[in-house]
Design a protein around this motif. Structure first.
Motif, PDB file in Angstrom:
ATOM      1  N   UNK A   1       0.787  -1.401   0.055  1.00 56.86           N
ATOM      2  CA  UNK A   1       0.149  -0.049  -0.009  1.00 56.86           C
ATOM      3  C   UNK A   1       0.697   1.536  -0.276  1.00 56.86           C
ATOM      4  N   UNK A   2       1.906   1.391   0.709  1.00 54.35           N
ATOM      5  CA  UNK A   2       2.802   2.403   0.482  1.00 54.35           C
ATOM      6  C   UNK A   2       3.690   2.860  -0.319  1.00 54.35           C
ATOM      7  N   UNK A   3       4.251   1.800  -0.820  1.00 54.25           N
ATOM      8  CA  UNK A   3       5.013   1.787  -2.312  1.00 54.25           C
ATOM      9  C   UNK A   3       3.796   2.240  -3.952  1.00 54.25           C
ATOM     10  N   UNK A   4       2.459   1.585  -2.999  1.00 57.40           N
ATOM     11  CA  UNK A   4       1.682   1.952  -4.293  1.00 57.40           C
ATOM     12  C   UNK A   4       1.149   3.352  -4.407  1.00 57.40           C
ATOM     13  N   UNK A   5       1.515   4.414  -3.006  1.00 57.09           N
ATOM     14  CA  UNK A   5       0.884   5.418  -3.170  1.00 57.09           C
ATOM     15  C   UNK A   5       1.854   6.267  -3.775  1.00 57.09           C
ATOM     16  N   UNK A   6       1.319   7.426  -4.891  1.00 56.15           N
ATOM     17  CA  UNK A   6       1.886   9.070  -5.498  1.00 56.15           C
ATOM     18  C   UNK A   6       2.397   9.509  -4.174  1.00 56.15           C
ATOM     19  N   UNK A   7       2.968  10.277  -4.796  1.00 52.55           N
ATOM     20  CA  UNK A   7       3.675  12.022  -3.562  1.00 52.55           C
ATOM     21  C   UNK A   7       2.397  12.220  -3.572  1.00 52.55           C
ATOM     22  N   UNK A   8       1.439  12.907  -4.314  1.00 50.82           N
ATOM     23  CA  UNK A   8       0.265  13.590  -4.633  1.00 50.82           C
ATOM     24  C   UNK A   8      -1.250  12.424  -3.393  1.00 50.82           C
ATOM     25  N   UNK A   9      -1.070  11.250  -2.580  1.00 47.05           N
ATOM     26  CA  UNK A   9      -1.817  10.890  -1.864  1.00 47.05           C
ATOM     27  C   UNK A   9      -0.940  10.573  -0.991  1.00 47.05           C
ATOM     28  N   UNK A  10       0.247  11.336  -0.553  1.00 43.72           N
ATOM     29  CA  UNK A  10       1.182  11.079   1.007  1.00 43.72           C
ATOM     30  C   UNK A  10       0.394  11.683   2.406  1.00 43.72           C
ATOM     31  N   UNK A  11      -1.002  11.879   2.142  1.00 45.22           N
ATOM     32  CA  UNK A  11      -1.810  11.932   2.929  1.00 45.22           C
ATOM     33  C   UNK A  11      -2.365  10.618   4.030  1.00 45.22           C
ATOM     34  N   UNK A  12      -2.489  10.353   2.434  1.00 42.70           N
ATOM     35  CA  UNK A  12      -2.834   8.635   3.517  1.00 42.70           C
ATOM     36  C   UNK A  12      -1.210   8.098   4.179  1.00 42.70           C
ATOM     37  N   UNK A  13      -0.335   8.800   3.982  1.00 41.98           N
ATOM     38  CA  UNK A  13       0.559   7.534   4.216  1.00 41.98           C
ATOM     39  C   UNK A  13       1.035   7.125   5.755  1.00 41.98           C
ATOM     40  N   UNK A  14       0.539   7.941   6.159  1.00 38.29           N
ATOM     41  CA  UNK A  14       1.437   8.058   7.968  1.00 38.29           C
ATOM     42  C   UNK A  14       0.378   7.285   8.531  1.00 38.29           C
ATOM     43  N   UNK A  15      -0.338   7.478   8.938  1.00 43.28           N
ATOM     44  CA  UNK A  15      -0.829   6.334   9.277  1.00 43.28           C
ATOM     45  C   UNK A  15      -0.565   4.696   9.138  1.00 43.28           C
ATOM     46  N   UNK A  16      -0.338   4.980   7.913  1.00 34.46           N
ATOM     47  CA  UNK A  16       0.049   3.128   7.395  1.00 34.46           C
ATOM     48  C   UNK A  16       1.517   3.102   7.891  1.00 34.46           C
ATOM     49  N   UNK A  17       2.121   4.606   7.881  1.00 32.88           N
ATOM     50  CA  UNK A  17       3.909   4.282   8.072  1.00 32.88           C
ATOM     51  C   UNK A  17       3.601   3.846   9.568  1.00 32.88           C
ATOM     52  N   UNK A  18       3.075   4.866  10.029  1.00 38.93           N
ATOM     53  CA  UNK A  18       2.856   3.774  11.551  1.00 38.93           C
ATOM     54  C   UNK A  18       2.622   2.805  11.908  1.00 38.93           C
ATOM     55  N   UNK A  19       1.757   2.178  11.089  1.00 34.83           N
ATOM     56  CA  UNK A  19       0.762   0.987  11.414  1.00 34.83           C
ATOM     57  C   UNK A  19       2.323  -0.150  11.186  1.00 34.83           C
ATOM     58  N   UNK A  20       2.478   0.303   9.979  1.00 37.45           N
ATOM     59  CA  UNK A  20       4.027  -0.417   9.837  1.00 37.45           C
ATOM     60  C   UNK A  20       5.361   0.146  10.849  1.00 37.45           C
TER      61      UNK A  20
END
Length: 167
Positions: free
Chosen positions: A114-133
């Protein structure tokens, strides 16, 4: 000195060397995992979302290659030490290190993908995923610390084999 005693001494030295290699490899894995948890992850979480995502996407593939290799090598060394000495602690350490691979592939891989599939424009969705990671990555660090304990005890025993397992 009887020949069987020489064989046992040689075998213990070989097991001790192999067990020590397993211990060193597990320690390298744990050191990298703990570094990620205490230094890299908090530093990246201090970044704004776009930089956070881009940093994770650059860092993860490099760390994954290194840690997968260390996990496999530590597992193989531990299994070889068990085969030579029949010390169950070597098998426990090998299993703990090997457990990192299915845990990563089954539990962490969906988060990675999921994180690798995100584009820079979708970065707002990454924080929760990175915290889970990060929380999931702590499990890998824990497995490796437990493996270190098993390998260290086996090495400290000097490759003493268990006669019940040799029969």
């Amino acid at each position: 000195m009887p020949e069987s005693s020489l064989d046992t001494t040689t075998q213990r030295r070989g097991v001790s060397a192999i067990g020590l290699a397993a211990l060193i490899l597990a320690t390298l894995f744990a050191g990298a995992a703990i570094y990620i948890l205490v230094a890299e992850q908090p530093a990246r979480l201090a970044l704004e979302d776009r930089s956070l995502l881009l940093q994770w996407q650059e860092s993860y593939p490099r760390a994954a290659r290194m840690q997968a290799g260390l996990a496999v090598l530590a597992s193989l060394a531990g299994a070889l030490a068990f085969w030579r000495a029949r010390d169950p602690l070597c098998l426990v350490g090998a299993a703990l290190m090997l457990a990192n691979l299915p845990f990563t592939l089954i539990v962490i891989a969906p988060v990675n993908d999921a994180l690798l599939a995100l584009s820079a424009e979708q970065a707002a969705a990454s924080r929760a995923l990175i915290e889970r990671w990060g929380a999931l990555h702590a499990v890998r660090a824990g497995l490796s610390v437990l493996a270190i304990a098993a390998f260290a005890l086996a090495v400290a025993r000097g490759g003493e084999s268990h006669s019940a397992l040799r029969k």
